[in-house]
Each structure stands twice: as structure tokens, then as C-alpha cells.
Scaffold this motif. Structure first.
Motif, PDB file in Angstrom:
ATOM      1  N   TRP A   1     -17.627 -41.801  -9.785  1.00 20.62           N
ATOM      2  CA  TRP A   1     -17.472 -40.531  -9.071  1.00 20.62           C
ATOM      3  C   TRP A   1     -16.191 -40.473  -8.249  1.00 20.62           C
ATOM      4  O   TRP A   1     -15.525 -39.428  -8.205  1.00 20.62           O
ATOM      5  CB  TRP A   1     -18.679 -40.279  -8.170  1.00 20.62           C
ATOM      6  N   GLU A   2     -15.813 -41.588  -7.582  1.00 22.34           N
ATOM      7  CA  GLU A   2     -14.657 -41.542  -6.697  1.00 22.34           C
ATOM      8  C   GLU A   2     -13.357 -41.335  -7.466  1.00 22.34           C
ATOM      9  O   GLU A   2     -12.478 -40.584  -7.031  1.00 22.34           O
ATOM     10  CB  GLU A   2     -14.573 -42.817  -5.863  1.00 22.34           C
ATOM     11  N   LEU A   3     -13.231 -41.967  -8.613  1.00 19.79           N
ATOM     12  CA  LEU A   3     -12.042 -41.774  -9.440  1.00 19.79           C
ATOM     13  C   LEU A   3     -11.922 -40.326  -9.879  1.00 19.79           C
ATOM     14  O   LEU A   3     -10.861 -39.701  -9.728  1.00 19.79           O
ATOM     15  CB  LEU A   3     -12.105 -42.688 -10.669  1.00 19.79           C
ATOM     16  N   PHE A   4     -13.008 -39.781 -10.411  1.00 23.40           N
ATOM     17  CA  PHE A   4     -12.970 -38.398 -10.902  1.00 23.40           C
ATOM     18  C   PHE A   4     -12.743 -37.408  -9.758  1.00 23.40           C
ATOM     19  O   PHE A   4     -11.994 -36.435  -9.899  1.00 23.40           O
ATOM     20  CB  PHE A   4     -14.267 -38.068 -11.642  1.00 23.40           C
ATOM     21  N   ALA A   5     -13.411 -37.634  -8.633  1.00 28.77           N
ATOM     22  CA  ALA A   5     -13.256 -36.720  -7.499  1.00 28.77           C
ATOM     23  C   ALA A   5     -11.826 -36.741  -6.968  1.00 28.77           C
ATOM     24  O   ALA A   5     -11.262 -35.694  -6.631  1.00 28.77           O
ATOM     25  CB  ALA A   5     -14.238 -37.087  -6.391  1.00 28.77           C
ATOM     26  N   THR A   6     -11.230 -37.928  -6.896  1.00 25.64           N
ATOM     27  CA  THR A   6      -9.856 -38.037  -6.403  1.00 25.64           C
ATOM     28  C   THR A   6      -8.892 -37.278  -7.303  1.00 25.64           C
ATOM     29  O   THR A   6      -8.025 -36.534  -6.825  1.00 25.64           O
ATOM     30  CB  THR A   6      -9.430 -39.510  -6.315  1.00 25.64           C
ATOM     31  N   ILE A   7      -9.034 -37.454  -8.612  1.00 19.96           N
ATOM     32  CA  ILE A   7      -8.150 -36.766  -9.560  1.00 19.96           C
ATOM     33  C   ILE A   7      -8.331 -35.259  -9.453  1.00 19.96           C
ATOM     34  O   ILE A   7      -7.359 -34.497  -9.375  1.00 19.96           O
ATOM     35  CB  ILE A   7      -8.430 -37.250 -10.993  1.00 19.96           C
ATOM     36  N   ARG A   8      -9.583 -34.819  -9.435  1.00 25.33           N
ATOM     37  CA  ARG A   8      -9.864 -33.378  -9.393  1.00 25.33           C
ATOM     38  C   ARG A   8      -9.360 -32.761  -8.092  1.00 25.33           C
ATOM     39  O   ARG A   8      -8.761 -31.675  -8.092  1.00 25.33           O
ATOM     40  CB  ARG A   8     -11.366 -33.155  -9.538  1.00 25.33           C
ATOM     41  N   LEU A   9      -9.619 -33.414  -6.977  1.00 25.98           N
ATOM     42  CA  LEU A   9      -9.189 -32.874  -5.687  1.00 25.98           C
ATOM     43  C   LEU A   9      -7.662 -32.830  -5.587  1.00 25.98           C
ATOM     44  O   LEU A   9      -7.095 -31.891  -5.019  1.00 25.98           O
ATOM     45  CB  LEU A   9      -9.759 -33.705  -4.540  1.00 25.98           C
ATOM     46  N   ALA A  10      -6.992 -33.840  -6.152  1.00 26.67           N
ATOM     47  CA  ALA A  10      -5.527 -33.847  -6.127  1.00 26.67           C
ATOM     48  C   ALA A  10      -4.965 -32.687  -6.940  1.00 26.67           C
ATOM     49  O   ALA A  10      -4.006 -32.021  -6.532  1.00 26.67           O
ATOM     50  CB  ALA A  10      -5.000 -35.176  -6.668  1.00 26.67           C
ATOM     51  N   ILE A  11      -5.566 -32.425  -8.083  1.00 26.70           N
ATOM     52  CA  ILE A  11      -5.126 -31.302  -8.924  1.00 26.70           C
ATOM     53  C   ILE A  11      -5.359 -29.981  -8.201  1.00 26.70           C
ATOM     54  O   ILE A  11      -4.483 -29.107  -8.156  1.00 26.70           O
ATOM     55  CB  ILE A  11      -5.861 -31.324 -10.273  1.00 26.70           C
ATOM     56  N   ASP A  12      -6.546 -29.818  -7.611  1.00 28.91           N
ATOM     57  CA  ASP A  12      -6.860 -28.574  -6.903  1.00 28.91           C
ATOM     58  C   ASP A  12      -5.971 -28.388  -5.679  1.00 28.91           C
ATOM     59  O   ASP A  12      -5.553 -27.272  -5.356  1.00 28.91           O
ATOM     60  CB  ASP A  12      -8.330 -28.559  -6.485  1.00 28.91           C
ATOM     61  N   SER A  13      -5.674 -29.498  -4.977  1.00 27.67           N
ATOM     62  CA  SER A  13      -4.801 -29.421  -3.808  1.00 27.67           C
ATOM     63  C   SER A  13      -3.398 -28.987  -4.207  1.00 27.67           C
ATOM     64  O   SER A  13      -2.774 -28.150  -3.540  1.00 27.67           O
ATOM     65  CB  SER A  13      -4.757 -30.775  -3.103  1.00 27.67           C
TER      66      SER A  13
END
Length: 280
Positions: free
Chosen positions: A107-119
Motif C-alpha cells: 500500500w505505501e509504495l502505491f500510495a506514494t506514487i499516486r499521491l506524487a502524481i496527483d500532487s
């Protein structure tokens, strides 16, 4: 249903999001806890309603937090990861229905990637909006979600004096500059049938009278838009103007700088000196 409680969060008040989170709750042995819809709120900043939900997990009042999609939970990488970690460290579960579940090891890997893209998307969008605001203000168009009372938008979207209310707004500045109370100006605008831009945007401009509070009058009087300015920035009560963009010749003014400054004492000296220093 099980006896564990879960909070659900629906942003932008979309029924489809509410339905999807409710279905997830019933399908995963939880019972519905607190449901908080948020409208017109960006995922890029801290929010009291979201903080309340996370605190419920930390206090043991609820077992999990589910949102329809991660981008509505947060569009800030650091803030988003911080909030998810708070839930996990409190023994709770976080789920975004578009692919994040803290019960899964990755979860942490996917969340980090997704949040970085959205940011990154949010930052680029803001830059685009910023460029549009600058261009509109340069063209003399005041950027606002509702019209400023005393003006109407012309065919080119630049402000024109309201055929009935412009002179009443001007009188309000003059009376206030000459020592009249805010209550006096409020009564003047009410009795003249003046309806604020906010109320007009709500579709309430057809009513016969609007009760003006002294606070609302003060907010109107301190807007430099009545000097003929189009701007983007802050006009804090009692503090200096903080503009990112400004066009001081955008439209016809309804008052002059001397009257406007006198109507806004004790800020008159600060603003007057600043405007003269800028050459206007």
C-alpha cells in the motif's frame, strides 16, 4: 453486518461516491459510522472535517476510514502519507476504493506514487489557473465567483456601473468617509434595495430587501474594486493589501482614493501612502 464501525468520507457530494463507499462498508463486515461529505474543497490542503475523521480512528471510536478515491483524500504527497500513517499507527485501516488498502503489504509504495502524481497535477493546474487570472486581470476583468455589488458585467466581461445601485454604493462611501456609522450605511443600502453579489449568485436577488449587517458593509467598503481596480489577492481587515496581480485602470471607479481611504480608517494612511508610492 459486523459490529466494527467505519467512517466514510464523500467529497464533492457525488451520490455515486456515497453509494460506492456504502457498498464497500456492508461488503467488508463493518457498520456505517460517521459520514462526512465535503463540497468545493481541494485535496491539496489540510481540512477540519478530514482531521475529525482521523482523530476518531486515533481515539478508537472507529476502525477505518474509506474514501471513494485517493485524489479526493489528498493531493499533497507529504500530507497524504502523514494522514494515512496516522490511521495505520492507531491500528486503523485506510481504504481508497480506486486501489489503496493499508491491509495490503504494497500500500505505501502505491500510495506514494499516486499521491506524487496527483500532487504534480494539482501544482501544474494551479500554475495554469494563475496564468489565466493574470491574463484576465491585465485585460481588466475582475476574477471573482460572484459579482461585486454596484457593478454588472459588460459584454466584454469588464465591470460597468450598476444602473440603480452604483450611485448608492458611492453614497455609502461618502457617508462613511464623513463619519457615518456602518449601521447607517447598512440601512441606506437596505432601504435602496441593494442586493449583494453573493446573494445574487444564490438566486435571491428577486427579494424586495436584503438585511445588511455592519460586517458585510465593512467587507464591501474595504474592497479596492470600487477604485476601478481589478486584482487577485488578499484584502485583510486592518492590514495592508496583498495583491499578486492588479490592474488599476480596469473599469469605472465608484469612489476616489481619498474617499475610499477615509471610509476605511484607521488603515487610510497605510493604504494611501502605498498607492501614491506606486504612482497612482
Amino acid at each position: 453486518m459486523g459490529d466494527r464501525e467505519i467512517d466514510s468520507d464523500r467529497f464533492h457530494a457525488l451520490d455515486i461516491q456515497a453509494t460506492s463507499t456504502a457498498q464497500w462498508v456492508t461488503q467488508h463486515d463493518y457498520r456505517q459510522g460517521l459520514h462526512v461529505p465535503e463540497t468545493e474543497v481541494s485535496g491539496g490542503r489540510e481540512r477540519p472535517a478530514l482531521e475529525e475523521l482521523i482523530r476518531r480512528v486515533e481515539l478508537g471510536q472507529t476502525g477505518a476510514l474509506v474514501v471513494a478515491n485517493l485524489s479526493r483524500f489528498s493531493r499533497n504527497t507529504l500530507l497524504g502519507l502523514r494522514d494515512i500513517h496516522r490511521i495505520v499507527e492507531a491500528g486503523g485501516r485506510f481504504v481508497a476504493l480506486d486501489g489503496i488498502d493499508t491491509q495490503k503489504p504494497e500500500w505505501e509504495l502505491f500510495a506514494t506514487i499516486r499521491l506524487a502524481i496527483d500532487s504534480d497535477y494539482l501544482n501544474r493546474s494551479r500554475q495554469g489557473f494563475d496564468a489565466v487570472r493574470a491574463r484576465l486581470i491585465t485585460d481588466g476583468i475582475h476574477v471573482t465567483t460572484w459579482g461585486n455589488v454596484g457593478y454588472v458585467s459588460g459584454p466584454d466581461r469588464r465591470y460597468l456601473p450598476h444602473p440603480e445601485w452604483a450611485k448608492v454604493i458611492t453614497r455609502g462611501f461618502e457617508d462613511r468617509a464623513n463619519g457615518a456609522s456602518l449601521s447607517h450605511v447598512a440601512d441606506l443600502w437596505r432601504d435602496s434595495g441593494v442586493v449583494s453579489g453573493r446573494e445574487s449568485a444564490r438566486g435571491e436577488s428577486r427579494r424586495m430587501r436584503q438585511e445588511w449587517s455592519t460586517g458585510s458593509v465593512g467587507q464591501v467598503l474595504r474592497r479596492p474594486v470600487y477604485l476601478g481596480w481589478a486584482y487577485w489577492g488578499r484584502v485583510p481587515a486592518g492590514g495592508p493589501l496583498d495583491f499578486r496581480y492588479v490592474n488599476r485602470n480596469a473599469h469605472e471607479p465608484l469612489t476616489d482614493l481619498e474617499t475610499w481611504s477615509a471610509a476605511n480608517r484607521p488603515r487610510a494612511a497605510t493604504v494611501g501612502r502605498r498607492a501614491r508610492r506606486d504612482g497612482d
